[in-house]
Design an enzyme around this catalytic site. Structure first.
Site, PDB file in Angstrom:
ATOM      1  N   GLN A  75      -5.993  -4.703  -6.317  1.00  0.00           N
ATOM      2  CA  GLN A  75      -6.073  -3.364  -6.574  1.00  0.00           C
ATOM      3  C   GLN A  75      -5.952  -2.380  -5.669  1.00  0.00           C
ATOM      4  O   GLN A  75      -6.649  -1.421  -5.673  1.00  0.00           O
ATOM      5  CB  GLN A  75      -7.207  -3.116  -7.751  1.00  0.00           C
ATOM      6  CG  GLN A  75      -7.211  -3.741  -8.982  1.00  0.00           C
ATOM      7  CD  GLN A  75      -6.486  -2.685  -9.947  1.00  0.00           C
ATOM      8  OE1 GLN A  75      -5.960  -1.819  -9.719  1.00  0.00           O
ATOM      9  NE2 GLN A  75      -5.739  -3.450 -10.769  1.00  0.00           N
ATOM     10  N   SER A  76      -5.174  -2.824  -4.906  1.00  0.00           N
ATOM     11  CA  SER A  76      -5.195  -1.886  -3.308  1.00  0.00           C
ATOM     12  C   SER A  76      -4.587  -0.523  -3.680  1.00  0.00           C
ATOM     13  O   SER A  76      -3.434  -0.298  -4.218  1.00  0.00           O
ATOM     14  CB  SER A  76      -4.233  -2.810  -2.605  1.00  0.00           C
ATOM     15  OG  SER A  76      -3.849  -1.761  -1.378  1.00  0.00           O
ATOM     16  N   ASN A  77      -5.522   0.449  -3.285  1.00  0.00           N
ATOM     17  CA  ASN A  77      -4.852   1.787  -3.222  1.00  0.00           C
ATOM     18  C   ASN A  77      -3.941   2.159  -2.408  1.00  0.00           C
ATOM     19  O   ASN A  77      -3.040   2.986  -2.257  1.00  0.00           O
ATOM     20  CB  ASN A  77      -6.452   2.678  -3.139  1.00  0.00           C
ATOM     21  CG  ASN A  77      -7.260   2.670  -3.914  1.00  0.00           C
ATOM     22  OD1 ASN A  77      -6.865   2.601  -5.272  1.00  0.00           O
ATOM     23  ND2 ASN A  77      -8.474   2.277  -3.352  1.00  0.00           N
TER      24      ASN A  77
END
Length: 337
Positions: A75-77
């Protein structure tokens, strides 16, 4: 500091707002709380990586890159913002997403930032936890070069001395805003992970002799490792802007008591912090970074670690898009018609 000496693109929505949080300040009964809204930088939802990417993508284009490669957690921004700027500039984008949590939840693996990565047209590769991510990115880059591409590798979080310039610049912006509002900032608090935000921010603040202390609330590494990582990057960043020696080891402070069971794994404090900010200030935090950062700040206030009249600025690093990957952990009751 004259940062215009360095190549930079301009796509972030700057300056981001610096706002008081009166309702949260009141309910906590402690210091005067402010928030620097780096969740408002634009670029497919914004976040702190957008500032870094202005400098990193300028460097990529200077090197005639046609393909961008980077990495992060599922879930990397950072991955989402990189995919967004690559799309905007017409560049191919490859994202390596590391399975750091081991979650088998559908929302975590396919919703939130992952869905946006796909919507933005990025090529996604899932890799196991503890993979050598730098080696994995270089492997993809080598294959792309063999196919006639010109790849540019961005480290996780955009955290090198080029990316950190984004937060040297943010330090200039924040101090200017504080001066314009006659706001004496006593502390800056933010979530710290890949080190670039804290390293750039501290470097900029120290180079200005602002005398504003910064505390990073760690989201992954133990305290000693986190501080060492930040200091090493701050030294490289200071060298890069010709300000060698401006940052001392004592200037780097990380509190890593709020990580919980690991990176990206929810904690009760995070759930409380995300809920409080939504219901008292209508501000959305994320479960991985800003949620744990705010959980740390709330706990420190409750334990009287700051003077009641102190002015504390929380730097919101963005990432609310990741909330949709964590829907089940909030356990909201079913609603009825």
């Amino acid at each position: 500091m004259h940062l215009s000496r360095f190549p930079r693109l301009h796509f972030a929505h700057l300056p981001t707002p610096l706002e008081p949080m009166p309702a949260l300040s009141k309910v906590l009964g402690g210091p005067n709380l402010w928030i620097k809204r780096d969740d408002c930088t634009g670029l497919a939802g914004g976040g702190n990586k957008t500032r870094k990417l202005e400098f990193l993508l300028a460097d990529a284009l200077d090197k005639n890159a046609d393909t961008i490669i980077t990495q992060g957690a599922t879930q990397s921004n950072h991955a989402r913002q990189t995919a967004a700027i690559a799309a905007k500039l017409g560049l191919e984008c490859h994202l390596l997403l590391e399975d750091r949590t081991g979650s088998d939840k559908v929302d975590y693996n396919y919703n939130g930032n992952v869905m946006l990565d796909q919507l933005l047209g990025a090529n996604l590769t899932k890799v196991a936890a503890d993979t050598d991510m730098n080696a994995a990115m270089e492997s993809i880059a080598s294959e792309l070069r063999d196919n006639g591409k010109k790849p540019y590798i961005i480290p996780g979080g955009g955290s090198n001395e080029i990316g950190a310039l984004g937060y040297v610049n943010a330090a200039l912006e924040l101090v200017h805003q504080a001066n314009s509002q006659s706001l004496k900032i006593d502390h800056i608090i933010h979530a710290t992970g890949s080190a670039g935000t804290q390293a750039g921010l501290v470097t900029g603040l120290m180079a200005m002799n602002s005398q504003i202390p910064v505390m990073g609330i760690g989201v992954r590494a133990p305290k000693q490792k986190q501080e060492s990582n930040v200091f090493a990057l701050a030294e490289r960043t200071a060298d890069y802007i010709s300000a060698s020696g401006v940052v001392a080891r004592k200037d780097i402070v990380a509190n890593c008591d709020y990580v919980g069971d690991g990176y990206g794994i929810p904690t009760d404090g995070m759930l409380e912090a995300v809920t409080m900010l939504a219901r008292y200030e209508a501000i959305l935090l994320d479960p991985v970074y800003s949620g744990k950062g705010m959980a740390g700040l709330i706990d420190l206030i409750r334990n009287k670690k700051f003077a009641d009249n102190a002015n504390i600025v929380f730097l919101h690093t963005g990432g609310a898009q990741g909330l949709f990957g964590y829907r089940e952990v909030f356990d909201f009751p079913a609603y009825t018609q």
